[in-house]
Design a protein around this motif. Structure first.
Motif, PDB file in Angstrom:
ATOM      1  N   CYS A   1     -28.100  68.573 -11.464  1.00  7.02           N
ATOM      2  CA  CYS A   1     -26.172  68.504 -10.794  1.00  7.02           C
ATOM      3  C   CYS A   1     -25.342  69.397 -11.832  1.00  7.02           C
TER       4      CYS A   1
ATOM      5  N   PHE B   1     -22.285  67.663 -11.615  1.00  3.96           N
ATOM      6  CA  PHE B   1     -21.395  65.793 -11.518  1.00  3.96           C
ATOM      7  C   PHE B   1     -21.686  65.124 -12.250  1.00  3.96           C
ATOM      8  N   HIS B   2     -22.965  65.434 -12.975  1.00  6.60           N
ATOM      9  CA  HIS B   2     -23.097  64.430 -14.394  1.00  6.60           C
ATOM     10  C   HIS B   2     -24.496  65.209 -14.939  1.00  6.60           C
TER      11      HIS B   2
ATOM     12  N   LYS C   1     -15.779  69.147  -4.509  1.00  7.67           N
ATOM     13  CA  LYS C   1     -15.770  68.325  -5.641  1.00  7.67           C
ATOM     14  C   LYS C   1     -15.805  69.065  -6.674  1.00  7.67           C
TER      15      LYS C   1
ATOM     16  N   CYS D   1     -27.405  61.397  -8.901  1.00  5.51           N
ATOM     17  CA  CYS D   1     -26.384  60.119  -8.462  1.00  5.51           C
ATOM     18  C   CYS D   1     -25.580  60.175  -7.507  1.00  5.51           C
TER      19      CYS D   1
ATOM     20  N   THR E   1     -17.463  70.084   1.195  1.00  7.50           N
ATOM     21  CA  THR E   1     -17.641  68.808   0.613  1.00  7.50           C
ATOM     22  C   THR E   1     -18.058  69.475  -1.041  1.00  7.50           C
TER      23      THR E   1
ATOM     24  N   TYR F   1     -27.991  67.751  -2.252  1.00  2.75           N
ATOM     25  CA  TYR F   1     -28.336  65.659  -2.291  1.00  2.75           C
ATOM     26  C   TYR F   1     -28.550  65.969  -3.713  1.00  2.75           C
ATOM     27  N   CYS F   2     -27.994  65.007  -5.186  1.00  2.00           N
ATOM     28  CA  CYS F   2     -28.388  64.777  -5.727  1.00  2.00           C
ATOM     29  C   CYS F   2     -29.508  63.286  -5.617  1.00  2.00           C
TER      30      CYS F   2
ATOM     31  N   THR G   1     -24.735  62.401  -4.850  1.00  2.00           N
ATOM     32  CA  THR G   1     -23.400  63.229  -4.159  1.00  2.00           C
ATOM     33  C   THR G   1     -24.586  64.174  -3.545  1.00  2.00           C
TER      34      THR G   1
END
Length: 76
Positions: free
Chosen positions: A37, A39-40, A73, A61, A69, A57-58, A63
């Motif tokens: 991911c 995003f993290h 992000k 986290c 989208t 989809y994660c 997201t």
């Protein structure tokens, strides 16, 4: 405001695998693609791209969303 039909056409024409693959290293897992991911922090892949419904989809986290989208992000 952007017309809804324009957004729908944009999503239809966008190859979500190629888009997300330009930011994240993805590997095929059956019909889907998985990777780390963006995003993290994580050590094992929990980020999944679902080409059949053009979404991601994660599971780490939480997201998720569509191509728009993701770009919003990732690019802030």
């Amino acid at each position: 405001m952007i017309p809804k039909n324009f957004v729908e056409e944009l999503l239809d024409r966008t190859n979500i695998e190629n888009l997300i693959g330009s930011y994240v290293s993805l590997k095929r897992a059956g019909n889907n693609m998985v990777g780390l991911c963006p995003f993290h922090s994580e050590k094992s892949p929990s980020f999944t791209v679902f080409p059949s419904d053009r979404s991601f989809y994660c599971f780490g986290c939480g997201t998720g969303g569509d191509a728009i989208t993701f770009v919003r992000k990732i690019e802030n």
